[in-house]
Design a protein around this motif. Structure first.
Motif, PDB file in Angstrom:
ATOM      1  N   TYR A  59       3.938   5.154 -20.629  1.00 53.47           N
ATOM      2  CA  TYR A  59       4.523   3.861 -21.003  1.00 53.47           C
ATOM      3  C   TYR A  59       3.434   2.808 -21.195  1.00 53.47           C
ATOM      4  CZ  TYR A  59       8.995   5.840 -19.323  1.00 53.47           C
ATOM      5  OH  TYR A  59      10.105   6.617 -19.117  1.00 53.47           O
ATOM      6  N   ALA A  60       2.503   2.734 -20.244  1.00 49.98           N
ATOM      7  CA  ALA A  60       1.451   1.720 -20.330  1.00 49.98           C
ATOM      8  C   ALA A  60       0.544   1.961 -21.524  1.00 49.98           C
ATOM      9  CB  ALA A  60       0.636   1.706 -19.037  1.00 49.98           C
ATOM     10  N   ASN A  61       0.251   3.218 -21.833  1.00 56.60           N
ATOM     11  CA  ASN A  61      -0.575   3.510 -23.004  1.00 56.60           C
ATOM     12  C   ASN A  61       0.144   3.184 -24.301  1.00 56.60           C
ATOM     13  OD1 ASN A  61      -3.123   4.330 -22.102  1.00 56.60           O
ATOM     14  ND2 ASN A  61      -2.438   6.403 -21.675  1.00 56.60           N
ATOM     15  N   ASP A  62       1.438   3.470 -24.362  1.00 56.09           N
ATOM     16  CA  ASP A  62       2.211   3.095 -25.553  1.00 56.09           C
ATOM     17  C   ASP A  62       2.123   1.590 -25.796  1.00 56.09           C
ATOM     18  OD1 ASP A  62       3.048   5.503 -26.530  1.00 56.09           O
ATOM     19  OD2 ASP A  62       5.169   5.222 -26.083  1.00 56.09           O
ATOM     20  N   TRP A  63       2.264   0.822 -24.729  1.00 54.58           N
ATOM     21  CA  TRP A  63       2.218  -0.637 -24.864  1.00 54.58           C
ATOM     22  C   TRP A  63       0.837  -1.084 -25.329  1.00 54.58           C
ATOM     23  CZ3 TRP A  63      -0.031  -5.177 -23.640  1.00 54.58           C
ATOM     24  CH2 TRP A  63       0.741  -6.341 -23.760  1.00 54.58           C
ATOM     25  N   ALA A  64      -0.205  -0.508 -24.745  1.00 53.18           N
ATOM     26  CA  ALA A  64      -1.570  -0.945 -25.056  1.00 53.18           C
ATOM     27  C   ALA A  64      -2.025  -0.518 -26.444  1.00 53.18           C
ATOM     28  CB  ALA A  64      -2.539  -0.390 -24.008  1.00 53.18           C
ATOM     29  N   ASP A  65      -1.533   0.631 -26.932  1.00 52.37           N
ATOM     30  CA  ASP A  65      -2.037   1.203 -28.190  1.00 52.37           C
ATOM     31  C   ASP A  65      -1.095   0.999 -29.372  1.00 52.37           C
ATOM     32  OD1 ASP A  65      -4.355   2.090 -27.032  1.00 52.37           O
ATOM     33  OD2 ASP A  65      -3.667   4.138 -26.720  1.00 52.37           O
ATOM     34  N   GLN A  66      -0.258  -0.008 -29.314  1.00 48.20           N
ATOM     35  CA  GLN A  66       0.729  -0.206 -30.380  1.00 48.20           C
ATOM     36  C   GLN A  66       0.095  -0.274 -31.770  1.00 48.20           C
ATOM     37  OE1 GLN A  66       3.851  -3.292 -29.468  1.00 48.20           O
ATOM     38  NE2 GLN A  66       2.726  -3.455 -27.536  1.00 48.20           N
ATOM     39  N   GLU A  67      -0.933  -1.077 -31.921  1.00 48.45           N
ATOM     40  CA  GLU A  67      -1.526  -1.272 -33.247  1.00 48.45           C
ATOM     41  C   GLU A  67      -2.211   0.000 -33.739  1.00 48.45           C
ATOM     42  OE1 GLU A  67      -0.824  -3.825 -35.087  1.00 48.45           O
ATOM     43  OE2 GLU A  67       0.361  -4.525 -33.380  1.00 48.45           O
ATOM     44  N   THR A  68      -2.946   0.666 -32.858  1.00 46.19           N
ATOM     45  CA  THR A  68      -3.605   1.909 -33.256  1.00 46.19           C
ATOM     46  C   THR A  68      -2.581   2.971 -33.623  1.00 46.19           C
ATOM     47  OG1 THR A  68      -5.487   1.434 -31.822  1.00 46.19           O
ATOM     48  CG2 THR A  68      -5.185   3.719 -32.486  1.00 46.19           C
ATOM     49  N   ASP A  69      -1.495   3.064 -32.860  1.00 45.78           N
ATOM     50  CA  ASP A  69      -0.461   4.066 -33.144  1.00 45.78           C
ATOM     51  C   ASP A  69       0.217   3.802 -34.485  1.00 45.78           C
ATOM     52  OD1 ASP A  69      -1.046   5.318 -30.773  1.00 45.78           O
ATOM     53  OD2 ASP A  69       0.683   4.512 -29.676  1.00 45.78           O
ATOM     54  N   ARG A  70       0.328   2.544 -34.875  1.00 43.15           N
ATOM     55  CA  ARG A  70       0.929   2.241 -36.179  1.00 43.15           C
ATOM     56  C   ARG A  70       0.059   2.737 -37.330  1.00 43.15           C
ATOM     57  NH1 ARG A  70       2.638  -2.610 -33.440  1.00 43.15           N
ATOM     58  NH2 ARG A  70       4.918  -2.586 -33.245  1.00 43.15           N
ATOM     59  N   ARG A  71      -1.239   2.782 -37.115  1.00 44.92           N
ATOM     60  CA  ARG A  71      -2.151   3.278 -38.149  1.00 44.92           C
ATOM     61  C   ARG A  71      -2.197   4.807 -38.188  1.00 44.92           C
ATOM     62  NH1 ARG A  71      -5.805  -0.906 -35.929  1.00 44.92           N
ATOM     63  NH2 ARG A  71      -5.910  -2.638 -37.402  1.00 44.92           N
ATOM     64  N   ASN A  72      -1.709   5.430 -37.138  1.00 49.98           N
ATOM     65  CA  ASN A  72      -1.864   6.876 -36.972  1.00 49.98           C
ATOM     66  C   ASN A  72      -0.867   7.635 -37.838  1.00 49.98           C
ATOM     67  OD1 ASN A  72      -2.196   9.501 -36.036  1.00 49.98           O
ATOM     68  ND2 ASN A  72      -2.529   8.860 -33.928  1.00 49.98           N
ATOM     69  N   GLN A  73      -1.400   8.378 -38.808  1.00 50.24           N
ATOM     70  CA  GLN A  73      -0.562   9.210 -39.671  1.00 50.24           C
ATOM     71  C   GLN A  73      -0.706  10.696 -39.356  1.00 50.24           C
ATOM     72  OE1 GLN A  73       1.535   7.642 -41.890  1.00 50.24           O
ATOM     73  NE2 GLN A  73       0.716   5.790 -40.894  1.00 50.24           N
TER      74      GLN A  73
END
Length: 298
Positions: A59-73
């Protein structure tokens, strides 16, 4: 049902194996070295701690990495976050609140165990587990972006968790088998590197300095094999520290590690990449499971 599915996706329960097995290993080591049976209530509480710790991490990593995860294809089952924030299935506030609740829960469980088992060190160990995640994903350190995040994962999974389980079951700190931990450190570092392999393009774009982003996926794959080879070389000392011997089952993690470099080319987003990461995870899980099974059935 939609909300339940979203929370199950966010929880990434398959990753519980990274947490549950080292905790179990520590507990069985204590039982073997101290010559007494496992306390079932303690075992359940320790594994509850592990569940809360794993949920806090994802959960904490999802919150912290929101922007990077959006770029992740090129996200996979093993990497790229749970995607619930990227897909808008849950809100950042909900995920952040859940992370804080899990953090509070694992501290409460640790405090209860510390009092009932007479092991005050469990509380600072729990706080250390929280601090490692904070240093990994959050300012001011945010070491997953500055380099060194894989080492934090290694310390947490190979060091804090087995020690926590060992002490909770009444293990004597002076008799803790440090050689077993030293043996497992390299393979856990390899696993941490492997789970970053699929995210190499988005990590590089986000300037997240994982090893694959710095040196490339193929070079990182060879590092994974070398680290697992180091674990296998140290296996006799690690197993001897808990009264076990080397046996042919060590071929399983060896072959799995070899599969990391045999699965090539493995560009991010490909099926081969999924196989490569699965092989690396199998090598680590097998290396932890072998002494665990040996202690459980002897």
């Amino acid at each position: 049902m939609t909300a339940l599915r979203a929370w199950l996706q966010a929880s990434r329960l398959p990753s519980q194996s990274y947490i549950a097995l080292p905790l179990l290993l520590g507990q069985f080591v204590a039982s073997r070295l101290m010559g007494r049976p496992l306390d079932l209530g303690t075992l359940l509480c320790v594994q509850l701690f592990g569940l809360l710790d794993q949920l806090f991490i994802v959960y904490a990593n999802d919150w912290a990495d929101q922007e990077t995860d959006r770029r992740n294809q090129t996200a996979t089952l093993f990497s790229g976050g749970s995607r619930v924030l990227v897909e808008g299935r849950l809100s950042p506030r909900a995920i952040g609140t859940a992370a804080l609740v899990c953090a509070g829960g694992l501290l409460a469980v640790s405090t209860g165990l510390a009092v009932t088992r007479g092991v005050p060190l469990l509380v600072p160990l729990a706080m250390g587990a929280l601090a490692l995640l904070w240093a990994y994903s959050y300012p001011p350190l945010r070491l997953s972006y500055r380099g060194g995040g894989e080492f934090l994962q290694m310390v947490g999974v190979s060091g804090i968790l087995p020690l926590y389980g060992y002490l909770a079951q009444g293990g004597d700190l002076g008799r803790f088998p440090w050689w077993l931990i030293a043996c497992l450190l390299p393979t856990h570092l390899a696993c941490a590197i492997a789970t970053a392999l699929p995210d190499e393009p988005s990590d590089r774009e986000s300037r997240k300095l994982t090893l694959p982003a710095r040196v490339g996926g193929e070079r990182a794959a060879w590092c994974i094999v070398a680290l697992n080879a180091l674990t296998l070389a140290m296996a006799p000392l690690g197993l001897e520290a808990v009264g076990l011997r080397v046996d042919p089952w060590l071929l399983l993690p060896a072959l799995a590690a070899l599969g990391v470099v045999l699965t090539r080319p493995a560009p991010p987003g490909s099926r081969r990449m999924v196989v490569r990461v699965a092989a690396a995870i199998t090598a680590t899980v097998a290396m932890v499971s072998l002494p665990l099974v040996g202690l459980a059935f002897r």
